[in-house]
Write an enzyme that holds these catalytic residues in place. Structure first.
Site, PDB file in Angstrom:
ATOM      1  N   HIS A   1     -28.812   2.125 -13.896  1.00  0.00           N
ATOM      2  CA  HIS A   1     -28.668   2.551 -15.290  1.00  0.00           C
ATOM      3  C   HIS A   1     -30.056   2.450 -15.904  1.00  0.00           C
ATOM      4  O   HIS A   1     -30.648   1.373 -15.939  1.00  0.00           O
ATOM      5  CB  HIS A   1     -27.669   1.649 -16.008  1.00  0.00           C
ATOM      6  CG  HIS A   1     -27.722   1.742 -17.501  1.00  0.00           C
ATOM      7  ND1 HIS A   1     -27.815   2.943 -18.156  1.00  0.00           N
ATOM      8  CD2 HIS A   1     -27.701   0.787 -18.466  1.00  0.00           C
ATOM      9  CE1 HIS A   1     -27.850   2.714 -19.461  1.00  0.00           C
ATOM     10  NE2 HIS A   1     -27.788   1.417 -19.674  1.00  0.00           N
TER      11      HIS A   1
ATOM     12  N   TYR B   1     -27.229   6.104 -25.419  1.00  0.00           N
ATOM     13  CA  TYR B   1     -27.094   5.242 -26.588  1.00  0.00           C
ATOM     14  C   TYR B   1     -28.473   4.850 -27.092  1.00  0.00           C
ATOM     15  O   TYR B   1     -29.452   4.850 -26.345  1.00  0.00           O
ATOM     16  CB  TYR B   1     -26.262   3.989 -26.287  1.00  0.00           C
ATOM     17  CG  TYR B   1     -26.830   3.078 -25.221  1.00  0.00           C
ATOM     18  CD1 TYR B   1     -27.815   2.138 -25.519  1.00  0.00           C
ATOM     19  CD2 TYR B   1     -26.372   3.151 -23.910  1.00  0.00           C
ATOM     20  CE1 TYR B   1     -28.331   1.300 -24.544  1.00  0.00           C
ATOM     21  CE2 TYR B   1     -26.883   2.321 -22.921  1.00  0.00           C
ATOM     22  CZ  TYR B   1     -27.862   1.396 -23.244  1.00  0.00           C
ATOM     23  OH  TYR B   1     -28.375   0.582 -22.278  1.00  0.00           O
TER      24      TYR B   1
ATOM     25  N   TRP C   1     -18.433  -5.858 -17.681  1.00  0.00           N
ATOM     26  CA  TRP C   1     -19.627  -5.758 -18.509  1.00  0.00           C
ATOM     27  C   TRP C   1     -19.708  -6.962 -19.444  1.00  0.00           C
ATOM     28  O   TRP C   1     -18.724  -7.681 -19.627  1.00  0.00           O
ATOM     29  CB  TRP C   1     -19.611  -4.462 -19.315  1.00  0.00           C
ATOM     30  CG  TRP C   1     -19.903  -3.256 -18.485  1.00  0.00           C
ATOM     31  CD1 TRP C   1     -19.728  -3.138 -17.138  1.00  0.00           C
ATOM     32  CD2 TRP C   1     -20.428  -2.011 -18.944  1.00  0.00           C
ATOM     33  NE1 TRP C   1     -20.102  -1.889 -16.728  1.00  0.00           N
ATOM     34  CE2 TRP C   1     -20.540  -1.176 -17.811  1.00  0.00           C
ATOM     35  CE3 TRP C   1     -20.811  -1.526 -20.180  1.00  0.00           C
ATOM     36  CZ2 TRP C   1     -21.028   0.127 -17.896  1.00  0.00           C
ATOM     37  CZ3 TRP C   1     -21.291  -0.235 -20.272  1.00  0.00           C
ATOM     38  CH2 TRP C   1     -21.403   0.583 -19.143  1.00  0.00           C
ATOM     39  N   VAL C   2     -20.870  -7.106 -20.069  1.00  0.00           N
ATOM     40  CA  VAL C   2     -21.062  -8.218 -20.999  1.00  0.00           C
ATOM     41  C   VAL C   2     -20.024  -8.147 -22.119  1.00  0.00           C
ATOM     42  O   VAL C   2     -19.409  -9.140 -22.501  1.00  0.00           O
ATOM     43  CB  VAL C   2     -22.487  -8.187 -21.597  1.00  0.00           C
ATOM     44  CG1 VAL C   2     -22.644  -9.273 -22.644  1.00  0.00           C
ATOM     45  CG2 VAL C   2     -23.527  -8.342 -20.497  1.00  0.00           C
TER      46      VAL C   2
ATOM     47  N   TYR D   1      18.284   0.774  -9.895  1.00  0.00           N
ATOM     48  CA  TYR D   1      17.030   0.895 -10.636  1.00  0.00           C
ATOM     49  C   TYR D   1      16.791  -0.456 -11.299  1.00  0.00           C
ATOM     50  O   TYR D   1      17.699  -0.999 -11.942  1.00  0.00           O
ATOM     51  CB  TYR D   1      17.117   1.993 -11.704  1.00  0.00           C
ATOM     52  CG  TYR D   1      16.006   1.849 -12.718  1.00  0.00           C
ATOM     53  CD1 TYR D   1      14.722   2.298 -12.426  1.00  0.00           C
ATOM     54  CD2 TYR D   1      16.211   1.191 -13.932  1.00  0.00           C
ATOM     55  CE1 TYR D   1      13.683   2.113 -13.324  1.00  0.00           C
ATOM     56  CE2 TYR D   1      15.179   0.998 -14.830  1.00  0.00           C
ATOM     57  CZ  TYR D   1      13.919   1.462 -14.523  1.00  0.00           C
ATOM     58  OH  TYR D   1      12.892   1.254 -15.401  1.00  0.00           O
TER      59      TYR D   1
ATOM     60  N   ASP E   1       8.581  -1.095 -12.378  1.00  0.00           N
ATOM     61  CA  ASP E   1       9.974  -0.650 -12.379  1.00  0.00           C
ATOM     62  C   ASP E   1      10.128   0.301 -11.212  1.00  0.00           C
ATOM     63  O   ASP E   1       9.225   1.071 -10.907  1.00  0.00           O
ATOM     64  CB  ASP E   1      10.390  -0.027 -13.716  1.00  0.00           C
ATOM     65  CG  ASP E   1       9.873   1.381 -13.893  1.00  0.00           C
ATOM     66  OD1 ASP E   1       8.702   1.619 -13.537  1.00  0.00           O
ATOM     67  OD2 ASP E   1      10.621   2.241 -14.381  1.00  0.00           O
TER      68      ASP E   1
ATOM     69  N   THR F   1      13.112   1.640  -7.718  1.00  0.00           N
ATOM     70  CA  THR F   1      14.489   1.680  -7.213  1.00  0.00           C
ATOM     71  C   THR F   1      14.564   0.988  -5.861  1.00  0.00           C
ATOM     72  O   THR F   1      13.591   0.954  -5.107  1.00  0.00           O
ATOM     73  CB  THR F   1      15.016   3.126  -7.081  1.00  0.00           C
ATOM     74  OG1 THR F   1      14.151   3.857  -6.219  1.00  0.00           O
ATOM     75  CG2 THR F   1      15.104   3.802  -8.423  1.00  0.00           C
TER      76      THR F   1
ATOM     77  N   GLY G   1       3.446   5.889  -6.276  1.00  0.00           N
ATOM     78  CA  GLY G   1       2.289   5.736  -5.404  1.00  0.00           C
ATOM     79  C   GLY G   1       1.139   5.023  -6.090  1.00  0.00           C
ATOM     80  O   GLY G   1       0.492   4.144  -5.513  1.00  0.00           O
TER      81      GLY G   1
ATOM     82  N   GLU H   1      17.284  12.678  -4.126  1.00  0.00           N
ATOM     83  CA  GLU H   1      16.046  12.494  -3.380  1.00  0.00           C
ATOM     84  C   GLU H   1      16.436  12.575  -1.913  1.00  0.00           C
ATOM     85  O   GLU H   1      17.378  11.897  -1.485  1.00  0.00           O
ATOM     86  CB  GLU H   1      15.425  11.118  -3.669  1.00  0.00           C
ATOM     87  CG  GLU H   1      14.839  10.989  -5.060  1.00  0.00           C
ATOM     88  CD  GLU H   1      14.377   9.561  -5.381  1.00  0.00           C
ATOM     89  OE1 GLU H   1      14.561   8.655  -4.539  1.00  0.00           O
ATOM     90  OE2 GLU H   1      13.858   9.356  -6.489  1.00  0.00           O
ATOM     91  N   LEU H   2      15.727  13.375  -1.144  1.00  0.00           N
ATOM     92  CA  LEU H   2      16.049  13.570   0.274  1.00  0.00           C
ATOM     93  C   LEU H   2      14.886  13.045   1.115  1.00  0.00           C
ATOM     94  O   LEU H   2      13.752  13.522   0.977  1.00  0.00           O
ATOM     95  CB  LEU H   2      16.276  15.061   0.559  1.00  0.00           C
ATOM     96  CG  LEU H   2      17.373  15.733  -0.291  1.00  0.00           C
ATOM     97  CD1 LEU H   2      17.364  17.246  -0.069  1.00  0.00           C
ATOM     98  CD2 LEU H   2      18.748  15.150   0.018  1.00  0.00           C
ATOM     99  N   TYR H   3      15.178  12.073   1.961  1.00  0.00           N
ATOM    100  CA  TYR H   3      14.133  11.431   2.777  1.00  0.00           C
ATOM    101  C   TYR H   3      14.319  11.806   4.240  1.00  0.00           C
ATOM    102  O   TYR H   3      15.419  11.654   4.782  1.00  0.00           O
ATOM    103  CB  TYR H   3      14.233   9.909   2.679  1.00  0.00           C
ATOM    104  CG  TYR H   3      13.973   9.337   1.303  1.00  0.00           C
ATOM    105  CD1 TYR H   3      12.741   8.783   0.996  1.00  0.00           C
ATOM    106  CD2 TYR H   3      14.964   9.337   0.322  1.00  0.00           C
ATOM    107  CE1 TYR H   3      12.491   8.241  -0.257  1.00  0.00           C
ATOM    108  CE2 TYR H   3      14.727   8.804  -0.930  1.00  0.00           C
ATOM    109  CZ  TYR H   3      13.488   8.254  -1.216  1.00  0.00           C
ATOM    110  OH  TYR H   3      13.249   7.725  -2.453  1.00  0.00           O
TER     111      TYR H   3
END
Ligand SMILES: Cc1cc2nc3c(=O)[nH]c(=O)nc-3n(C[C@H](O)[C@H](O)[C@H](O)COP(=O)(O)OP(=O)(O)OC[C@H]3O[C@@H](n4cnc5c(N)ncnc54)[C@H](O)[C@@H]3O)c2cc1C
Length: 654
Positions: A36, A67, A168-169, A345, A358, A360, A375, A464-466
């Site tokens: 920086h 800045y 950071w500070v 759930y 939270d 399932t 994810g 939901e299909l797995y």
């Protein structure tokens, strides 16, 4: 050199050297030392009488990523506009070797020249004053992380080894307090999930990933970044088996935890004509950036017919063994001791009764459970669960957690035609009685064995299909073919995560659900509390007896017209005010702000969620949202969790 210190807890607070120390213990703190640039000019005649820092305001110039800050009689000029200059922790010289400090590298003038021009343009009287000279110029070294956030908390790899890095500070004292609380009480007063060292997925720790994302992120540090802005580097890492099909359909991909997920499909553009005036467009470029009206059209097609979603980015953990039930009961607020084949759930609570997650849980057998979570937060959930599993040999029996994320892909099928579609390729009983809501079962779908779970985050009939990853493409093709006759469309996460969810007032972890808010405030307290003990139970029981300080509510925007006559659409995180512009503060001192924002296409309204003090959390209450400096009238549609669309949940239970 002074001998050993034995301790159960070690915190690595070694700035840019932190990755090196973590590696010594087998842990990962993914940050990179980066330059920086800053110069110090003076003495500035205008600051002649200044004796301290910041007697004059700090100027942050967003357009130039710079800045300007008064410090005594000097002006410090710093830049985040130059090219990213990255190092490895191993590149840093030792204290003995370093001519100045190990984190001060020789100034590279050529990188700063354009910045000095900008400073001159902004402050010609100071920077252009020939009596003011450059006193000091450095390439200072600070920590950059792949997602720009600090890295704190106990490392997932080594119990008792904590990270306090990339801080950071300005936030140092706050983090010091928060990390101490976390160590002592198991959580901090301030929600730190976005800084949690446990958030990273495996690939986030590779040098290639860290370098690419920090290089890309460097200029964003001081820039104006759109809330939905996507990373350009290191894409196409985790691809679902549906990916090739999605690409052919013109999917626009957003990334989550390295997964490529369709946000919407360009091939659905004809739906814009079909739904015509019901699809709200956005005029302002900022509101429409990283967005498409096609999302709203996909939503309407789902509500009328059906839509197919790629949900492979879920993190999935199998928890098995004689202690599995007790382990999951212990972390889950809701009852997990349910018959085999039920889907639960449940929030996971922090010790103080706030939200830790939270998700399932499917009960697949007496001692076999499948935990499905988002994810983005999956790795932190995995650590939390692992930390709460019984030790081998415990009285309740052992439990084992296996991360099966990479074994299973997930296809979502929802909409009023979902049952008809699935019935054309499955001879199993899919009726309301034969396959009720909140149950799961393995069914035959054409030649595939599919784990079907009848739940929904979009508020419509469906599953939901797995299937195992390698069978995913076949599943897509089978459901796609079956869906065509019923007018099913592919739909993206724009519907799944925003429009479908918001119409149902479903909360999301990380936006509405954080450790700073309670289950009662979120309007999610079940009628009764289970007998089994669970993390956060005592606090939750207390919260049920108290008046909530805030109530999560859903609001609609009444008038979108800005002062220039352009309709504007808040994107989230904006303040909620009274109609006269007063901020709302609850009895715990928390301001009301928009937690999630998005279209409710079936309602023809733009929806906002916000925690409101109880006196304002009343259906019909008139408030305002401040968006980019202007106030827009909003009205509370619902206080609590009752959906604004299909409040009886008739569709989901059809
Ligand atoms: C030019 C410049 C300007 C900045 N301006 C600002 C600003 O305006 N506001 C702001 O908030 N931040 C600013 N920062 C960032 C800020 O300085 C850093 O983020 C902050 O100093 C980091 O603090 P730290 O304690 O994590 O690391 P450091 O300050 O780097 O401290 C780490 C310490 O660990 C020690 N150490 C290393 N290895 C070991 C070991 N093996 N055993 C024991 N000790 C070890 C080191 O000697 C060092 O003392 C700036 C940075 C730069 C370079």
């Amino acid at each position: 050199s002074e001998g050993d210190i034995e301790t159960g807890v070690v915190a690595i607070a070694c700035g840019v050297w932190s990755p090196k120390l973590a590696r010594m213990a087998g842990a990962c703190i993914p940050l990179t030392p980066a330059v920086h640039q800053m110069i110090d000019i003076g003495p500035v005649p205008r600051f002649e009488r200044a004796t301290r820092s910041i007697e004059f305001p700090i100027v942050r110039d967003m357009d130039t990523n710079m800045y300007e800050r008064q410090d005594g009689t000097s002006l410090e000029i710093g830049s985040y506009a130059h090219r990213p200059i990255l190092y490895e922790p191993e590149d840093l010289p030792s204290v003995e070797e370093a001519p100045l400090s190990p984190t001060e590298f020789p100034f590279t003038q050529e990188d700063f020249a354009p910045q000095l021009e900008h400073a001159l343009e902004l402050m010609p009287e100071i920077v252009g004053d020939e009596s003011v000279g450059i006193k000091y110029a450095i390439n200072g070294i600070l920590s950059l992380t792949p997602d720009g956030m600090p890295i704190v908390g106990e490392t997932p790899e080594v119990e008792g080894l904590w990270s306090a890095a990339a801080i950071w500070v300005k936030e140092g004292p706050g983090f010091g307090k928060a990390i101490a609380e976390w160590m002592v009480y198991g959580e901090s007063e301030i929600d730190l999930h976005s800084s949690d060292v446990a958030r990273f997925h495996e690939h986030h720790g590779t040098s290639v990933h860290i370098k690419a994302r920090t290089a890309e992120g460097f200029n964003k540090m001081y820039g104006i970044v759109h809330p939905a802005e996507q990373w350009a580097s290191n894409r196409d890492l985790r691809l679902s088996p549906f990916h090739a099909r999605e690409r052919e359909l013109g999917a626009v991909f957003f990334e989550a935890a390295g997964w490529e997920r369709p946000q919407w499909y360009e091939s659905n553009a004809p739906l814009l004509d079909e739904f015509a005036d019901r699809v709200v467009r956005r005029e302002a470029e900022w509101d429409a950036r990283w967005w498409s009206p096609i999302i709203n059209a996909e939503h309407l097609a789902m509500r009328e017919r059906a839509a197919i979603f790629d949900l492979t980015a879920f993190s999935i953990f199998d928890v098995t063994g004689p202690g599995a039930l007790d382990a999951l009961q212990h972390v889950s607020q809701r009852q997990v001791d349910v018959p085999v084949g039920r889907v639960v759930y449940t929030p996971w609570l922090s010790p103080g009764g706030g939200f830790k997650s939270d998700l399932t849980i499917m009960r697949l057998a007496d001692d076999e459970f499948r935990v499905v979570t988002g994810g983005a937060h999956g790795m932190a959930d995995r650590k939390w669960l692992r930390d709460h599993l019984p030790q081998d040999g415990s009285a309740h029996g052992s439990a084992h957690l296996v991360d099966v994320t990479s074994e299973w892909c997930t296809l979502g099928l929802w909409g009023p035609r979902a049952r008809d579609i699935l019935a054309t390729v499955s001879r199993d009983d899919l009726s309301g009685e034969g396959f009720p809501f909140a149950t799961c079962r393995t069914i035959d779908v054409e030649l595939l064995q599919v784990l079907a779970s009848r739940i929904s985050y979009v508020g419509d009939l469906g599953w939901e299909l797995y299937v195992p990853m390698e069978q995913g493409a076949r599943l897509w093709d089978v459901v796609w073919e079956a869906g065509r006759a019923h007018g099913a469309v592919p739909a993206g996460i724009g519907v799944y995560g925003t429009t479908g969810r918001l119409e149902k007032c479903y909360r999301a972890y990380g936006t509405e659900l954080e450790s700073e808010y309670t289950v009662v405030e979120a309007g999610m307290a079940p009628p009764r509390v289970k007998d089994a003990d669970f993390v956060g139970k005592a606090a939750h029981l207390r919260h049920r007896d108290e008046e909530p300080a805030a109530i999560l509510s859903t609001l609609t925007v009444d008038d979108h017209t800005s002062s220039t006559g352009v309709a504007r659409y808040p994107l989230g995180r904006e303040p909620i005010l009274t109609r006269t512009g007063e901020p709302l503060t609850d009895s715990k001192g928390r301001r009301s702000y928009v937690t999630s924002a998005g279209a409710g296409p079936s309602l023809g309204k733009h929806l906002l969620m916000a925690y409101l003090p109880p006196e304002h959390a009343v259906a019909g209450a008139e408030l305002a949202v401040e968006y980019l400096g202007e106030r827009y009238p909003v009205t509370v549609a619902v206080a609590g969790a009752t959906p604004v669309f299909d409040p009886e949940n008739a569709r989901i239970r059809a």
